[in-house]
Design an enzyme around this catalytic site. Structure first.
Site, PDB file in Angstrom:
ATOM      1  N   TYR A 150       0.843  -1.203   0.000  1.00  0.00           N
ATOM      2  CA  TYR A 150       0.000   0.000   0.000  1.00  0.00           C
ATOM      3  C   TYR A 150       0.877   1.251   0.000  1.00  0.00           C
ATOM      4  O   TYR A 150       0.739   2.117  -0.862  1.00  0.00           O
ATOM      5  CB  TYR A 150      -0.904  -0.032   1.224  1.00  0.00           C
ATOM      6  CG  TYR A 150      -1.907   1.088   1.308  1.00  0.00           C
ATOM      7  CD1 TYR A 150      -3.055   1.087   0.528  1.00  0.00           C
ATOM      8  CD2 TYR A 150      -1.722   2.150   2.205  1.00  0.00           C
ATOM      9  CE1 TYR A 150      -3.996   2.111   0.626  1.00  0.00           C
ATOM     10  CE2 TYR A 150      -2.652   3.165   2.314  1.00  0.00           C
ATOM     11  CZ  TYR A 150      -3.789   3.146   1.520  1.00  0.00           C
ATOM     12  OH  TYR A 150      -4.707   4.167   1.632  1.00  0.00           O
ATOM     13  N   PHE A 196     -14.067  -0.348  16.496  1.00  0.00           N
ATOM     14  CA  PHE A 196     -14.399   0.007  17.885  1.00  0.00           C
ATOM     15  C   PHE A 196     -15.903   0.255  18.043  1.00  0.00           C
ATOM     16  O   PHE A 196     -16.510  -0.181  19.028  1.00  0.00           O
ATOM     17  CB  PHE A 196     -13.621   1.247  18.330  1.00  0.00           C
ATOM     18  CG  PHE A 196     -12.159   0.987  18.648  1.00  0.00           C
ATOM     19  CD1 PHE A 196     -11.594  -0.281  18.463  1.00  0.00           C
ATOM     20  CD2 PHE A 196     -11.341   2.005  19.134  1.00  0.00           C
ATOM     21  CE1 PHE A 196     -10.249  -0.512  18.742  1.00  0.00           C
ATOM     22  CE2 PHE A 196      -9.995   1.783  19.428  1.00  0.00           C
ATOM     23  CZ  PHE A 196      -9.451   0.523  19.226  1.00  0.00           C
ATOM     24  N   ARG A 216      -3.364   8.633  16.104  1.00  0.00           N
ATOM     25  CA  ARG A 216      -3.881   8.912  14.767  1.00  0.00           C
ATOM     26  C   ARG A 216      -4.681  10.215  14.861  1.00  0.00           C
ATOM     27  O   ARG A 216      -5.148  10.602  15.933  1.00  0.00           O
ATOM     28  CB  ARG A 216      -4.810   7.803  14.265  1.00  0.00           C
ATOM     29  CG  ARG A 216      -4.138   6.452  13.992  1.00  0.00           C
ATOM     30  CD  ARG A 216      -3.170   6.506  12.832  1.00  0.00           C
ATOM     31  NE  ARG A 216      -2.656   5.188  12.481  1.00  0.00           N
ATOM     32  CZ  ARG A 216      -1.602   4.603  13.066  1.00  0.00           C
ATOM     33  NH1 ARG A 216      -0.961   5.204  14.049  1.00  0.00           N
ATOM     34  NH2 ARG A 216      -1.195   3.420  12.654  1.00  0.00           N
ATOM     35  N   PRO A 279       2.498   2.505  12.307  1.00  0.00           N
ATOM     36  CA  PRO A 279       3.108   3.798  12.654  1.00  0.00           C
ATOM     37  C   PRO A 279       2.733   4.250  14.064  1.00  0.00           C
ATOM     38  O   PRO A 279       1.599   4.071  14.500  1.00  0.00           O
ATOM     39  CB  PRO A 279       2.522   4.748  11.607  1.00  0.00           C
ATOM     40  CG  PRO A 279       2.083   3.873  10.482  1.00  0.00           C
ATOM     41  CD  PRO A 279       1.648   2.591  11.111  1.00  0.00           C
TER      42      PRO A 279
HETATM   43  P1  NAD Z   1     -12.699   1.714   0.387  1.00  0.00           P
HETATM   44  O1  NAD Z   1     -12.014   0.405   0.481  1.00  0.00           O
HETATM   45  O2  NAD Z   1     -14.027   1.865   1.031  1.00  0.00           O
HETATM   46  O3  NAD Z   1     -12.880   2.153  -1.132  1.00  0.00           O
HETATM   47  C1  NAD Z   1     -12.010   1.774  -2.160  1.00  0.00           C
HETATM   48  C2  NAD Z   1     -12.833   1.489  -3.401  1.00  0.00           C
HETATM   49  O4  NAD Z   1     -11.959   1.127  -4.477  1.00  0.00           O
HETATM   50  C3  NAD Z   1     -13.790   0.316  -3.205  1.00  0.00           C
HETATM   51  O5  NAD Z   1     -15.062   0.650  -3.708  1.00  0.00           O
HETATM   52  C4  NAD Z   1     -13.150  -0.804  -4.001  1.00  0.00           C
HETATM   53  O6  NAD Z   1     -14.085  -1.758  -4.463  1.00  0.00           O
HETATM   54  C5  NAD Z   1     -12.480  -0.032  -5.121  1.00  0.00           C
HETATM   55  N1  NAD Z   1     -11.360  -0.730  -5.752  1.00  0.00           N
HETATM   56  C6  NAD Z   1     -10.337  -1.371  -5.156  1.00  0.00           C
HETATM   57  N2  NAD Z   1      -9.498  -1.876  -6.072  1.00  0.00           N
HETATM   58  C7  NAD Z   1     -10.013  -1.525  -7.295  1.00  0.00           C
HETATM   59  C8  NAD Z   1      -9.616  -1.751  -8.629  1.00  0.00           C
HETATM   60  N3  NAD Z   1      -8.512  -2.446  -8.937  1.00  0.00           N
HETATM   61  N4  NAD Z   1     -10.385  -1.259  -9.629  1.00  0.00           N
HETATM   62  C9  NAD Z   1     -11.522  -0.566  -9.350  1.00  0.00           C
HETATM   63  N5  NAD Z   1     -11.947  -0.325  -8.108  1.00  0.00           N
HETATM   64  C10 NAD Z   1     -11.198  -0.799  -7.082  1.00  0.00           C
HETATM   65  O7  NAD Z   1     -11.674   2.800   0.936  1.00  0.00           O
HETATM   66  P2  NAD Z   1     -11.833   4.362   1.159  1.00  0.00           P
HETATM   67  O8  NAD Z   1     -11.584   4.635   2.577  1.00  0.00           O
HETATM   68  O9  NAD Z   1     -13.066   4.864   0.519  1.00  0.00           O
HETATM   69  O10 NAD Z   1     -10.571   4.905   0.345  1.00  0.00           O
HETATM   70  C11 NAD Z   1     -10.688   5.507  -0.923  1.00  0.00           C
HETATM   71  C12 NAD Z   1      -9.332   6.002  -1.387  1.00  0.00           C
HETATM   72  O11 NAD Z   1      -8.829   6.962  -0.459  1.00  0.00           O
HETATM   73  C13 NAD Z   1      -8.278   4.908  -1.490  1.00  0.00           C
HETATM   74  O12 NAD Z   1      -7.465   5.149  -2.622  1.00  0.00           O
HETATM   75  C14 NAD Z   1      -7.463   5.080  -0.230  1.00  0.00           C
HETATM   76  O13 NAD Z   1      -6.146   4.639  -0.392  1.00  0.00           O
HETATM   77  C15 NAD Z   1      -7.539   6.582  -0.030  1.00  0.00           C
HETATM   78  N6  NAD Z   1      -7.345   6.928   1.384  1.00  0.00           N
HETATM   79  C16 NAD Z   1      -8.338   6.698   2.306  1.00  0.00           C
HETATM   80  C17 NAD Z   1      -8.108   6.992   3.653  1.00  0.00           C
HETATM   81  C18 NAD Z   1      -9.168   6.778   4.691  1.00  0.00           C
HETATM   82  O14 NAD Z   1      -8.862   6.952   5.877  1.00  0.00           O
HETATM   83  N7  NAD Z   1     -10.400   6.452   4.365  1.00  0.00           N
HETATM   84  C19 NAD Z   1      -6.861   7.492   4.040  1.00  0.00           C
HETATM   85  C20 NAD Z   1      -5.878   7.682   3.087  1.00  0.00           C
HETATM   86  C21 NAD Z   1      -6.135   7.409   1.759  1.00  0.00           C
HETATM   87  N1  UDP Z   2      -6.179  -0.564  15.679  1.00  0.00           N
HETATM   88  C1  UDP Z   2      -6.550  -1.101  16.913  1.00  0.00           C
HETATM   89  N2  UDP Z   2      -7.611  -1.937  16.957  1.00  0.00           N
HETATM   90  C2  UDP Z   2      -8.341  -2.266  15.854  1.00  0.00           C
HETATM   91  C3  UDP Z   2      -7.963  -1.701  14.593  1.00  0.00           C
HETATM   92  C4  UDP Z   2      -6.868  -0.872  14.566  1.00  0.00           C
HETATM   93  O1  UDP Z   2      -5.929  -0.817  17.938  1.00  0.00           O
HETATM   94  O2  UDP Z   2      -9.309  -3.028  15.981  1.00  0.00           O
HETATM   95  C5  UDP Z   2      -5.046   0.378  15.642  1.00  0.00           C
HETATM   96  C6  UDP Z   2      -3.982   0.051  14.614  1.00  0.00           C
HETATM   97  O3  UDP Z   2      -3.030  -0.843  15.142  1.00  0.00           O
HETATM   98  C7  UDP Z   2      -3.413   1.418  14.316  1.00  0.00           C
HETATM   99  C8  UDP Z   2      -4.601   2.360  14.482  1.00  0.00           C
HETATM  100  O4  UDP Z   2      -5.555   1.640  15.268  1.00  0.00           O
HETATM  101  O5  UDP Z   2      -2.437   1.750  15.262  1.00  0.00           O
HETATM  102  C9  UDP Z   2      -5.231   2.762  13.172  1.00  0.00           C
HETATM  103  O6  UDP Z   2      -5.494   1.588  12.435  1.00  0.00           O
HETATM  104  P1  UDP Z   2      -6.283   1.596  11.059  1.00  0.00           P
HETATM  105  O7  UDP Z   2      -6.283   0.183  10.548  1.00  0.00           O
HETATM  106  O8  UDP Z   2      -7.601   2.255  11.233  1.00  0.00           O
HETATM  107  O9  UDP Z   2      -5.455   2.553  10.092  1.00  0.00           O
HETATM  108  P2  UDP Z   2      -3.877   2.798   9.826  1.00  0.00           P
HETATM  109  O10 UDP Z   2      -3.675   4.209  10.214  1.00  0.00           O
HETATM  110  O11 UDP Z   2      -3.064   1.860  10.660  1.00  0.00           O
HETATM  111  O12 UDP Z   2      -3.714   2.530   8.377  1.00  0.00           O
END
Ligand code: NAD
Ligand code: UDP
Ligand code: UDP
Length: 350
Positions: A150, A196, A216, A279
């Site tokens: 990732y 949670f 976080r 992290p």
């Molecule tokens: P999510 O898993 O709910 O959504 C991801 C979507 O992408 C899903 O609908 C999944 O089916 C689709 N997908 C995955 N692989 C695919 C592929 N090969 N082709 C087409 N579709 C595909 O996650 P999210 O939280 O909505 O995240 C959306 C984006 O934001 C991601 O790129 C993620 O890395 C980025 N992002 C999210 C967070 C967060 O905290 N939610 C933080 C940092 C970055």
């Molecule tokens: N975490 C936790 N319990 C859970 C899920 C996650 O303590 O059931 C912790 C995890 O180890 C990390 C933080 O919560 O330190 C955030 O995890 P998350 O998977 O939401 O996102 P990340 O920032 O690690 O990608």
């Protein structure tokens, strides 16, 4: 290419996911046409079913690792599983999604002269030595660990975005998204906020990994989507990268206690081993977003948690929370669940 006024044809990859579904909704509300492309790996049809009747909304099953030939004005490239449980389920596919997906979407943007925004991540900073994290920090990422598919996939995607920009003049926006939460996270998503809340509502133990002192910064989805929209529309624009997140920083243990308090749950905290390369701290420096497009988050953790708890409470009342013992956890990887969506790579077991 514009339809009329400021109406645009917008492609949202990953549009059936958590963030993508909220983004599609907001784009439609602004009068745009939205093409949602998703392979339903972690997204679900249910997330966008309320949009299906809108003639300006089109849903396409498509995997971004394959070429896509459409005519659009803007692209939001969100396709990629975001939960560690899910992106580690098929790590090779995760890297392919980030890297091949970026190449295809950038090739598309180049051909049709579309502006393209990449959903990058705070994971590009790895386990940071610099705190809070400004965009100028290059990060500390393990290239060969379990999170690397990732983290490095997203880093390579950033590289591709900037090279298509420099080499081919593609109009790019790179947003580094910090932990975001809210309604429509999947109950078995595996990320900390949904885990949670589901555990607290069911009275199950709250699984804190490690000592829970890792931090976080949690951004509510409405704030985040507003940030993405502003960044995309900012004129004069700039490629970024730009952090989008809420600088309020909490330990995981504080989050657990707040969720227990807000739900009035009888759950106790159960400590479990810390996953590797987890992290220790995360907090965005958001001064750039503020100065570039006047964005800052408004929804504080307590308010955002209440809205998210209400959402999961609704699922619980409707009998749609997963059965006991099966909420997502890191060990043994319980992969994506997709009520209403179709299985592509993950054995979905909702
Ligand atoms: P999510 O898993 O709910 O959504 C991801 C979507 O992408 C899903 O609908 C999944 O089916 C689709 N997908 C995955 N692989 C695919 C592929 N090969 N082709 C087409 N579709 C595909 O996650 P999210 O939280 O909505 O995240 C959306 C984006 O934001 C991601 O790129 C993620 O890395 C980025 N992002 C999210 C967070 C967060 O905290 N939610 C933080 C940092 C970055
Ligand atoms: N975490 C936790 N319990 C859970 C899920 C996650 O303590 O059931 C912790 C995890 O180890 C990390 C933080 O919560 O330190 C955030 O995890 P998350 O998977 O939401 O996102 P990340 O920032 O690690 O990608
Ligand atoms: N591509 C796409 N849609 C388009 C144009 C390109 O999916 O409308 C994909 C195609 O698979 C191509 C990739 O984007 O391989 C990169 O395109 P680019 O023009 O940069 O490179 P090339 O076509 O030379 O491989």
């Amino acid at each position: 290419m514009r339809l009329y006024n400021n109406q645009r044809r917008v492609l949202v990859t990953g549009g059936a996911g958590f963030l993508g579904s909220h983004l599609c909704e907001r784009l439609l509300a602004r009068g745009h046409e939205v093409l949602c492309a998703d392979n339903f790996f972690t997204g679900t049809r249910r997330n966008i079913e309320h949009l299906l009747g809108d003639p300006r909304f089109e849903l396409m099953r498509h995997d971004v690792t394959l070429p896509l030939y459409v005519e659009v004005d803007q692209i939001y490239n969100l396709a990629c599983p975001a939960s560690p449980v899910h992106y580690q389920h098929d790590p090779v596919q995760t890297t392919k999604t980030s890297v091949h997906g970026a190449i295809n979407m950038l090739g598309l943007a180049k051909r049709v002269h579309a502006r393209i925004l990449q959903a990058s991540t705070s994971e590009v900073y790895g386990d940071p030595d610099v705190h809070p994290q400004p965009e100028s920090y290059w990060g500390k990422v393990n290239p060969i660990g379990v999170r690397s598919c990732y983290d490095e996939g997203k880093r390579c995607a950033e590289t591709l975005f900037f090279d298509y920009h420099r080499q081919h003049g593609v109009d790019i926006r790179v947003a580094r998204i910090f932990n975001t939460y809210g309604p429509r996270m999947h109950p078995r998503d595996g990320r900390v906020v949904s885990n949670f809340i589901v555990q607290a509502l069911r009275g199950d133990p709250i699984t804190v990994y490690g000592d829970g002192l890792q931090t976080r910064s949690f951004c509510f989805v409405d704030d985040l989507v507003e940030g993405l929209l502003r960044f995309m529309e900012a004129e004069p624009g700039a490629p970024g990268p730009v952090n989008i997140g809420n600088p309020g920083e909490f330990t995981v243990r504080e989050l657990a206690e707040e969720v227990i308090r807000l739900t009035g749950s009888t759950s106790r905290i159960a400590f479990a081993p810390l996953p590797s390369d987890d992290p220790m701290q995360r907090r965005p420096d958001v001064r750039l977003a503020r100065s570039m497009f006047g964005w800052e988050p408004h929804i504080q953790l307590q308010e955002g948690l209440r809205k998210t708890i209400d959402y999961f409470d609704g699922l619980l009342s409707a009998g749609e929370l997963p059965p006991a013992q099966r909420s997502a956890r890191r060990s043994g990887v319980v992969p994506a669940a997709s009520t209403g969506g179709a299985t592509v790579h993950a054995p979905l077991d909702a």
